[in-house]
Design a protein around this motif. Structure first.
Motif, short mmCIF file in Angstrom:
data_model
loop_
_atom_site.label_atom_id
_atom_site.label_comp_id
_atom_site.label_asym_id
_atom_site.label_seq_id
_atom_site.Cartn_x
_atom_site.Cartn_y
_atom_site.Cartn_z
N TYR A 100 0.83 -1.20 0.00
CA TYR A 100 0.00 0.00 0.00
C TYR A 100 0.87 1.26 0.00
O TYR A 100 0.54 2.26 -0.64
N LEU A 153 -4.92 1.31 10.16
CA LEU A 153 -5.44 0.02 9.67
C LEU A 153 -4.44 -1.10 9.97
O LEU A 153 -4.83 -2.22 10.30
N LEU A 156 -4.74 -2.15 13.58
CA LEU A 156 -5.88 -3.06 13.77
C LEU A 156 -5.59 -4.41 13.12
O LEU A 156 -6.00 -5.45 13.63
N SER A 159 -3.92 -7.69 14.69
CA SER A 159 -4.69 -8.68 15.45
C SER A 159 -4.64 -10.05 14.76
O SER A 159 -4.78 -11.07 15.41
N CYS A 191 -11.51 -5.00 22.48
CA CYS A 191 -11.98 -4.02 21.50
C CYS A 191 -11.78 -2.61 22.03
O CYS A 191 -11.35 -1.71 21.30
N TYR A 194 -8.07 -1.67 21.74
CA TYR A 194 -7.73 -1.31 20.35
C TYR A 194 -8.30 0.06 20.01
O TYR A 194 -7.64 0.88 19.38
N PHE A 195 -9.54 0.28 20.44
CA PHE A 195 -10.19 1.56 20.16
C PHE A 195 -9.38 2.71 20.75
O PHE A 195 -9.09 3.70 20.08
N ALA A 198 -6.17 3.14 18.75
CA ALA A 198 -6.41 3.73 17.43
C ALA A 198 -6.76 5.21 17.54
O ALA A 198 -6.23 6.05 16.80
N MET A 199 -7.62 5.55 18.51
CA MET A 199 -8.01 6.95 18.67
C MET A 199 -6.81 7.80 19.10
O MET A 199 -6.66 8.94 18.64
N LYS A 202 -4.81 8.42 16.05
CA LYS A 202 -5.47 9.38 15.17
C LYS A 202 -5.29 10.80 15.68
O LYS A 202 -4.98 11.73 14.92
N ARG A 218 -10.77 22.01 7.56
CA ARG A 218 -11.90 21.76 6.65
C ARG A 218 -13.10 22.58 7.07
O ARG A 218 -13.36 22.72 8.25
N ARG A 219 -13.80 23.11 6.10
CA ARG A 219 -15.01 23.92 6.31
C ARG A 219 -14.77 25.19 7.06
O ARG A 219 -14.21 25.18 8.12
N GLN B 57 -16.57 6.25 13.79
CA GLN B 57 -15.26 6.24 14.44
C GLN B 57 -15.04 4.96 15.24
O GLN B 57 -13.99 4.35 15.17
N VAL B 58 -16.06 4.59 16.02
CA VAL B 58 -15.92 3.42 16.88
C VAL B 58 -15.68 2.18 16.03
O VAL B 58 -14.74 1.41 16.26
N SER B 61 -12.31 2.02 14.38
CA SER B 61 -11.15 1.98 15.26
C SER B 61 -11.02 0.66 16.01
O SER B 61 -10.23 0.55 16.94
N VAL B 62 -11.83 -0.30 15.62
CA VAL B 62 -11.76 -1.62 16.26
C VAL B 62 -11.40 -2.62 15.16
O VAL B 62 -11.89 -2.50 14.04
N PRO B 63 -10.52 -3.60 15.46
CA PRO B 63 -10.18 -4.55 14.40
C PRO B 63 -11.42 -5.35 13.98
O PRO B 63 -12.29 -5.62 14.80
N LEU B 65 -11.51 -8.37 13.33
CA LEU B 65 -11.47 -9.58 14.14
C LEU B 65 -12.16 -9.36 15.49
O LEU B 65 -12.90 -10.21 15.98
N GLY B 66 -11.91 -8.17 16.07
CA GLY B 66 -12.53 -7.82 17.33
C GLY B 66 -14.04 -7.72 17.21
O GLY B 66 -14.78 -8.22 18.05
#
Lengths: 219, 216
Positions: A100, A153, A156, A159, A191, A194-195, A198-199, A202, A218-219, B57-58, B61-63, B65-66
């Motif tokens: 990618y 990505l 995530l 996993s 989960c 991970y959340f 990831a957040m 970001k 933006r905007r 978003q939620v 932001s979670v795999p 697989l999850g």
């Protein structure tokens, strides 16, 4: 629903999260290196090399990451190259991320109009100076959002390494589940972790992007 | 242990229909939801926008697989009854599809300039007519290439259903590989089948992108 039995496994969870981060960062670094090399090869004059890179990109972008991990982990040993789970996952994810990255970096470079390069040359800048001062900053700026979202990505996607028993977060979840039998609670917690990761990434990338490129809002 | 035979090949191809079924189910339920999320994200009502953004978003932001495990083990907890695996898996893929397609379609909707809505309202079209005749065709044109691109992601993503015990292509590959002890041949075949499914879509997406270039 009972989350209490999970409490004593917090150390394993933290360790797993660190392995996940390690896997992500290593795969991202190697992937970016592959991406740069691939983009240079695509821009280069050697047709055979261009075809090779094209083939690599298509192959890795059109097959599931899971199968790639399986191939590295289960197939390479038949050629006498036995990699431990973590290393195998690193190799597979790096190659996946790399496929990618090549396109992202190439399109970042392509987004600079040819006329700007010529303008630089007209000013008497050397090839390196043109690249360093005219092409690179806007190319980085254009590629940045795509690289960072691909990075999330990848985070995530690590996993999947649990499926060859690399001891990252998701594998830890399986371990805790087998001890506590609280399947739902375990995966809900995983989960959430991970959340949170990831957040955080970001938010971090948004801050760095805003500082480094003075993002127009933006905007 | 036995050698790789035609039967193994047939079992791989037969498992393919489950892969296809999962993709079809995810699209059938995910696409309408995605449309709802996308239109919610561009609505004038701010709380609705925020709510939709939060949902997306939620999920993003979670795999995947999850998500699969969350619903696979969670559905019985939420509902208090045992549900078949296919339902849990379908819910997970539906949400995954909805979140990603929702963002793609929102991008398409936002790319159509606000003035186009205004032009429509100047012509006396109702809000629905503006959407139906002016905005939607242009947004569709813009978001078709990434939508096809996402389809590739979804097909690849169905390989994860193997982990909750679904015998689709990836799982069939594991089974055959274990039975024949020929991982090289088996996984190469599995990869080749996925590749044969995904490559035409990738190429199609790319040609669409070249043809329907929105910047022109």
């Amino acid at each position: 629903m009972n989350f209490l039995p999970l409490w004593r496994y917090q150390n394993q969870l933290i360790d797993g999260a660190f392995v996940t981060l390690e896997l992500t960062v290593v795969a991202a670094l190697f992937g970016i290196l592959i991406g740069i090399a691939g983009a240079v090869a695509l821009k280069g004059r050697i047709a055979a090399l261009r075809w090779l890179v094209r083939g690599y990109i298509e192959l890795f972008r059109n097959t599931p990451s899971l199968i790639q991990i399986f191939i590295v982990f289960f197939v390479l040993p038949t050629f006498g190259l036995k990699l431990p789970a973590f290393e195998a996952a690193c190799v597979a994810l790096s190659l996946y991320f790399g496929a990618y990255s090549v396109e992202i970096i190439r399109s970042g470079l392509d987004s600079i109009p040819r006329s700007q390069v010529e303008a630089g040359q007209c000013l008497g800048l050397s090839g390196w100076q043109v690249f360093r001062h005219i092409v690179l900053p806007p190319a980085l700026r254009n590629a940045y959002p795509a690289v960072t979202s691909q990075f999330v990505l990848l985070l995530l996607g690590t996993s999947l390494a649990s499926q060859v028993a690399a001891d990252e977060l998701f594998h830890v979840a399986g371990f805790i589940e087998s001890r506590t039998y609280r399947s739902f609670e375990v995966y809900a917690v995983i989960c959430a972790v991970y959340f949170a990761m990831a957040m955080s990434f970001k938010a971090l990338f948004a801050l760095v992007g805003a500082a480094a490129f003075r993002w127009p809002r933006r905007r | 242990m036995r050698s790789f035979s035609v039967i193994d090949f047939v079992s791989l191809v037969a498992a393919l229909r489950w892969t296809v079924l999962l993709v079809v189910l995810a699209l059938a339920f995910g696409a309408p939801l995605a449309l709802g999320l996308a239109t919610g994200r561009v609505s004038c009502f701010a709380p609705l926008r925020w709510a939709m953004a939060a949902i997306i978003q939620v999920i993003q932001s979670v795999p995947l697989l999850g998500l699969l495990f969350f619903f696979y083990f969670g559905m019985p907890v939420f509902l208090g009854i045992q549900v078949p695996a296919i339902i849990a898996v379908t819910v997970a893929y539906t949400l995954y599809t909805a979140a990603f397609l929702g963002e793609i379609w929102r991008g398409g909707l936002e790319a159509v300039k606000l003035a186009q809505w205004e032009a429509g309202s100047c012509l006396g079209l109702s809000l629905w007519q503006q959407f139906r005749h002016i905005i939607a065709p242009q947004a569709l044109r813009l978001s078709l290439p990434p939508t096809v691109g996402f389809l590739v992601q979804l097909i690849k993503g169905t390989s994860l259903a193997s982990i909750v015990g679904f015998v689709e292509l990836a799982r069939a590959g594991q089974v055959v590989s274990a039975a024949t002890f020929q991982p090289l041949l088996t996984y190469a075949l599995v990869a080749a089948i996925y590749f044969a499914l995904c490559l035409p879509l990738t190429l199609w997406s790319r040609s669409l992108e070249a043809r329907l270039d929105g910047s022109r």
